[in-house]
Design a protein around this motif. Structure first.
Motif, PDB file in Angstrom:
ATOM      1  N   ARG A  93     -43.189  31.333 -49.927  1.00 23.15           N
ATOM      2  CA  ARG A  93     -44.397  30.684 -49.388  1.00 23.15           C
ATOM      3  C   ARG A  93     -44.204  30.339 -47.901  1.00 23.15           C
ATOM      4  NH1 ARG A  93     -48.118  28.936 -53.317  1.00 23.15           N
ATOM      5  NH2 ARG A  93     -47.346  29.143 -55.448  1.00 23.15           N
ATOM      6  N   LYS A  94     -43.021  29.849 -47.551  1.00 21.14           N
ATOM      7  CA  LYS A  94     -42.734  29.527 -46.152  1.00 21.14           C
ATOM      8  C   LYS A  94     -42.765  30.788 -45.297  1.00 21.14           C
ATOM      9  CE  LYS A  94     -39.266  27.550 -43.114  1.00 21.14           C
ATOM     10  NZ  LYS A  94     -37.878  27.131 -42.977  1.00 21.14           N
ATOM     11  N   ALA A  95     -42.170  31.861 -45.788  1.00 17.22           N
ATOM     12  CA  ALA A  95     -42.164  33.126 -45.056  1.00 17.22           C
ATOM     13  C   ALA A  95     -43.587  33.643 -44.848  1.00 17.22           C
ATOM     14  CB  ALA A  95     -41.315  34.167 -45.790  1.00 17.22           C
TER      15      ALA A  95
ATOM     16  N   GLU B  42     -36.996  27.233 -55.644  1.00 15.51           N
ATOM     17  CA  GLU B  42     -36.564  27.314 -54.246  1.00 15.51           C
ATOM     18  C   GLU B  42     -36.890  28.684 -53.650  1.00 15.51           C
ATOM     19  OE1 GLU B  42     -32.678  24.450 -54.003  1.00 15.51           O
ATOM     20  OE2 GLU B  42     -32.477  26.287 -55.197  1.00 15.51           O
TER      21      GLU B  42
ATOM     22  N   ASP C 156     -38.472  38.419 -42.505  1.00 11.79           N
ATOM     23  CA  ASP C 156     -38.313  36.969 -42.590  1.00 11.79           C
ATOM     24  C   ASP C 156     -37.534  36.585 -43.850  1.00 11.79           C
ATOM     25  OD1 ASP C 156     -38.959  34.076 -43.085  1.00 11.79           O
ATOM     26  OD2 ASP C 156     -40.155  34.332 -41.276  1.00 11.79           O
TER      27      ASP C 156
ATOM     28  N   ASP D 195     -40.582  28.697 -52.956  1.00 12.29           N
ATOM     29  CA  ASP D 195     -40.855  27.929 -51.730  1.00 12.29           C
ATOM     30  C   ASP D 195     -40.488  28.735 -50.487  1.00 12.29           C
ATOM     31  OD1 ASP D 195     -41.759  25.784 -53.245  1.00 12.29           O
ATOM     32  OD2 ASP D 195     -39.892  24.640 -53.045  1.00 12.29           O
ATOM     33  N   THR D 196     -39.388  29.472 -50.561  1.00 10.08           N
ATOM     34  CA  THR D 196     -38.954  30.304 -49.436  1.00 10.08           C
ATOM     35  C   THR D 196     -39.974  31.401 -49.155  1.00 10.08           C
ATOM     36  OG1 THR D 196     -36.629  29.850 -49.941  1.00 10.08           O
ATOM     37  CG2 THR D 196     -37.099  31.797 -48.583  1.00 10.08           C
TER      38      THR D 196
ATOM     39  N   THR E 288     -46.316  31.862 -44.567  1.00  8.14           N
ATOM     40  CA  THR E 288     -46.987  31.082 -43.525  1.00  8.14           C
ATOM     41  C   THR E 288     -46.362  31.325 -42.150  1.00  8.14           C
ATOM     42  OG1 THR E 288     -45.694  29.100 -44.057  1.00  8.14           O
ATOM     43  CG2 THR E 288     -47.859  29.321 -45.095  1.00  8.14           C
ATOM     44  N   ASN E 289     -45.087  31.726 -42.107  1.00 10.94           N
ATOM     45  CA  ASN E 289     -44.479  32.114 -40.836  1.00 10.94           C
ATOM     46  C   ASN E 289     -45.145  33.361 -40.275  1.00 10.94           C
ATOM     47  OD1 ASN E 289     -42.628  30.023 -40.954  1.00 10.94           O
ATOM     48  ND2 ASN E 289     -40.938  31.310 -41.653  1.00 10.94           N
TER      49      ASN E 289
ATOM     50  N   GLN F 288     -34.059  34.585 -43.926  1.00  8.75           N
ATOM     51  CA  GLN F 288     -33.952  33.278 -44.588  1.00  8.75           C
ATOM     52  C   GLN F 288     -32.942  33.272 -45.733  1.00  8.75           C
ATOM     53  OE1 GLN F 288     -37.290  30.680 -45.442  1.00  8.75           O
ATOM     54  NE2 GLN F 288     -38.647  32.103 -44.365  1.00  8.75           N
TER      55      GLN F 288
ATOM     56  N   SER G 262     -50.625  28.344 -48.371  1.00  9.65           N
ATOM     57  CA  SER G 262     -49.508  28.639 -49.274  1.00  9.65           C
ATOM     58  C   SER G 262     -49.637  27.967 -50.635  1.00  9.65           C
ATOM     59  CB  SER G 262     -48.177  28.257 -48.626  1.00  9.65           C
ATOM     60  OG  SER G 262     -48.080  26.862 -48.472  1.00  9.65           O
TER      61      SER G 262
END
Length: 87
Positions: free
Chosen positions: A11-13, A5, A49, A8-9, A15-16, A53, A23
């Motif tokens: 990777r999301k950050a 998790e 970020d 994933d966080t 791409t943000n 998050q 990612s």
């Protein structure tokens, strides 16, 4: 929070901050600056970020430890575990 998790966080950050980043194609041990066209502002935005998050403060002195995916995940996992034991 599980390690997957946290990853994933991160990777999301990423791409943000940099939507052009694939990612799913990140070398976990290679620095973000070497993999992407990351400048200091991108890196700062990534740290902010992640702060937002995850609801934790990342000290500026620790930023070098978060220069790669593997480094981010390890640092954040340790930080989250320490926060959980303090609560």
């Amino acid at each position: 929070m599980k390690r997957s998790e946290i990853e994933d966080t991160v990777r999301k950050a990423l791409t943000n901050v940099a939507p052009e980043v694939d990612s799913g194609n990140i070398d976990p041990d290679k620095s973000f600056r070497d993999q992407f066209d990351f400048d200091s502002m991108d890196y700062l935005a990534l740290m902010m970020d992640l702060d937002k998050q995850l609801g934790i403060h990342i000290s500026e002195v620790d930023y070098p430890r978060l220069s790669s995916l593997a480094g981010c995940v390890q640092y954040l996992e340790d930080k989250l575990q320490a926060s959980a034991t303090e609560a």
